[in-house]
Design a protein around this motif. Sequence first.
Motif, short mmCIF file in Angstrom:
data_model
loop_
_atom_site.label_atom_id
_atom_site.label_comp_id
_atom_site.label_asym_id
_atom_site.label_seq_id
_atom_site.Cartn_x
_atom_site.Cartn_y
_atom_site.Cartn_z
N GLN A 34 -7.37 9.54 -2.81
CA GLN A 34 -6.81 10.17 -1.62
C GLN A 34 -7.66 9.80 -0.42
O GLN A 34 -8.81 10.22 -0.31
CB GLN A 34 -6.79 11.69 -1.79
N PHE A 35 -7.12 8.95 0.48
CA PHE A 35 -7.77 8.65 1.75
C PHE A 35 -7.42 9.78 2.71
O PHE A 35 -6.57 10.62 2.40
CB PHE A 35 -7.28 7.29 2.29
N PRO A 36 -8.02 9.83 3.91
CA PRO A 36 -7.73 10.93 4.83
C PRO A 36 -6.24 11.09 5.18
O PRO A 36 -5.76 12.21 5.31
CB PRO A 36 -8.56 10.59 6.07
N ASN A 37 -5.50 9.98 5.30
CA ASN A 37 -4.10 10.07 5.75
C ASN A 37 -3.07 9.56 4.75
O ASN A 37 -1.89 9.53 5.05
CB ASN A 37 -3.92 9.31 7.06
N TYR A 38 -3.53 9.10 3.59
CA TYR A 38 -2.60 8.53 2.62
C TYR A 38 -3.25 8.45 1.24
O TYR A 38 -4.45 8.64 1.10
CB TYR A 38 -2.13 7.13 3.06
N VAL A 39 -2.42 8.18 0.24
CA VAL A 39 -2.90 7.97 -1.13
C VAL A 39 -2.84 6.48 -1.41
O VAL A 39 -1.83 5.82 -1.14
CB VAL A 39 -2.03 8.74 -2.15
N HIS A 40 -3.93 5.94 -1.93
CA HIS A 40 -4.02 4.52 -2.25
C HIS A 40 -4.04 4.36 -3.77
O HIS A 40 -4.84 5.00 -4.44
CB HIS A 40 -5.30 3.93 -1.65
N THR A 41 -3.16 3.51 -4.30
CA THR A 41 -3.20 3.17 -5.73
C THR A 41 -3.35 1.67 -5.87
O THR A 41 -2.91 0.90 -5.02
CB THR A 41 -1.94 3.64 -6.48
N SER A 42 -3.99 1.27 -6.95
CA SER A 42 -4.21 -0.16 -7.24
C SER A 42 -4.03 -0.38 -8.73
O SER A 42 -4.44 0.45 -9.55
CB SER A 42 -5.63 -0.59 -6.87
N GLU A 43 -3.44 -1.53 -9.05
CA GLU A 43 -3.32 -1.91 -10.44
C GLU A 43 -3.25 -3.42 -10.53
O GLU A 43 -2.97 -4.10 -9.55
CB GLU A 43 -2.08 -1.29 -11.08
N ILE A 44 -3.51 -3.93 -11.72
CA ILE A 44 -3.33 -5.35 -11.99
C ILE A 44 -2.02 -5.47 -12.74
O ILE A 44 -1.84 -4.85 -13.80
CB ILE A 44 -4.50 -5.92 -12.83
N ALA A 45 -1.08 -6.25 -12.16
CA ALA A 45 0.23 -6.47 -12.78
C ALA A 45 0.53 -7.95 -12.76
O ALA A 45 0.49 -8.58 -11.70
CB ALA A 45 1.31 -5.69 -12.02
N ALA A 46 0.78 -8.52 -13.92
CA ALA A 46 1.05 -9.96 -14.05
C ALA A 46 -0.07 -10.79 -13.42
O ALA A 46 0.18 -11.80 -12.77
CB ALA A 46 2.41 -10.32 -13.45
N GLY A 47 -1.31 -10.33 -13.58
CA GLY A 47 -2.47 -11.06 -13.06
C GLY A 47 -2.71 -10.92 -11.57
O GLY A 47 -3.60 -11.55 -11.02
N LYS A 48 -1.93 -10.08 -10.90
CA LYS A 48 -2.07 -9.89 -9.46
C LYS A 48 -2.54 -8.47 -9.15
O LYS A 48 -2.27 -7.55 -9.91
CB LYS A 48 -0.75 -10.15 -8.75
N LEU A 49 -3.25 -8.34 -8.03
CA LEU A 49 -3.69 -7.03 -7.56
C LEU A 49 -2.56 -6.45 -6.72
O LEU A 49 -2.16 -7.05 -5.72
CB LEU A 49 -4.95 -7.17 -6.71
N VAL A 50 -2.03 -5.30 -7.14
CA VAL A 50 -0.95 -4.64 -6.42
C VAL A 50 -1.49 -3.32 -5.88
O VAL A 50 -1.91 -2.46 -6.64
CB VAL A 50 0.28 -4.39 -7.33
N GLU A 51 -1.50 -3.20 -4.54
CA GLU A 51 -2.00 -2.00 -3.87
C GLU A 51 -0.85 -1.32 -3.14
O GLU A 51 -0.08 -1.99 -2.45
CB GLU A 51 -3.09 -2.36 -2.87
N VAL A 52 -0.76 -0.02 -3.30
CA VAL A 52 0.28 0.76 -2.62
C VAL A 52 -0.40 1.88 -1.87
O VAL A 52 -1.20 2.63 -2.44
CB VAL A 52 1.32 1.32 -3.63
N ASN A 53 -0.10 1.97 -0.57
CA ASN A 53 -0.59 3.04 0.28
C ASN A 53 0.60 3.91 0.62
O ASN A 53 1.59 3.41 1.16
CB ASN A 53 -1.22 2.48 1.55
N LEU A 54 0.51 5.21 0.32
CA LEU A 54 1.66 6.09 0.46
C LEU A 54 1.33 7.31 1.30
O LEU A 54 0.36 8.01 1.04
CB LEU A 54 2.12 6.54 -0.93
N CYS A 55 2.11 7.51 2.33
CA CYS A 55 2.13 8.76 3.09
C CYS A 55 3.61 9.05 3.27
O CYS A 55 4.34 9.05 2.28
CB CYS A 55 1.34 8.67 4.40
N SER A 56 4.11 9.21 4.47
CA SER A 56 5.56 9.34 4.62
C SER A 56 6.22 7.95 4.61
O SER A 56 7.44 7.85 4.52
CB SER A 56 5.90 10.09 5.91
N LEU A 57 5.41 6.89 4.68
CA LEU A 57 5.85 5.50 4.57
C LEU A 57 5.04 4.82 3.48
O LEU A 57 4.02 5.33 3.04
CB LEU A 57 5.62 4.75 5.90
N VAL A 58 5.47 3.63 3.10
CA VAL A 58 4.78 2.88 2.05
C VAL A 58 4.35 1.52 2.58
O VAL A 58 5.13 0.82 3.22
CB VAL A 58 5.69 2.68 0.81
N LEU A 59 3.10 1.16 2.30
CA LEU A 59 2.60 -0.20 2.50
C LEU A 59 2.27 -0.73 1.13
O LEU A 59 1.45 -0.15 0.42
CB LEU A 59 1.35 -0.22 3.40
#
Length: 126
Positions: free
Chosen positions: A94-119
Amino acid sequence: MAFSGKYETETQEGYDAFCKLLGIPDDVIEKGRDYKLVTEVVQNGDEFSWTQHYPANHSVCNKFVIGKESDMQTIGGKKFKATVHMDGGKLSVQFPNYVHTSEIAAGKLVEVNLCSLVLKRTSKKL
């Protein structure tokens, strides 16, 4: 270790809207839009060193242990305390303004930042 490696941004989805929501100035958003962010991860069991290299030789390094409160820092330099969790091979914090998740999928780093929008950022291993 699953996360260890050096990764470079391949794709970003929702970048502009997410940055604007966080109050990042338009000129900074413009500089970062096509920048190939490099993320270096060193994992030793539950201990991590997570460094992201931004334009103009700016880097942010967060060191943490899964399940233990750690001192963290945002790209803007804001310091905060957080606990990183791992569930099913996915890291979340939990960052101050969003939740950050990270995983390795198919050998790639996939990062998702979620608040009311998604990056969503996908990075290839170098």
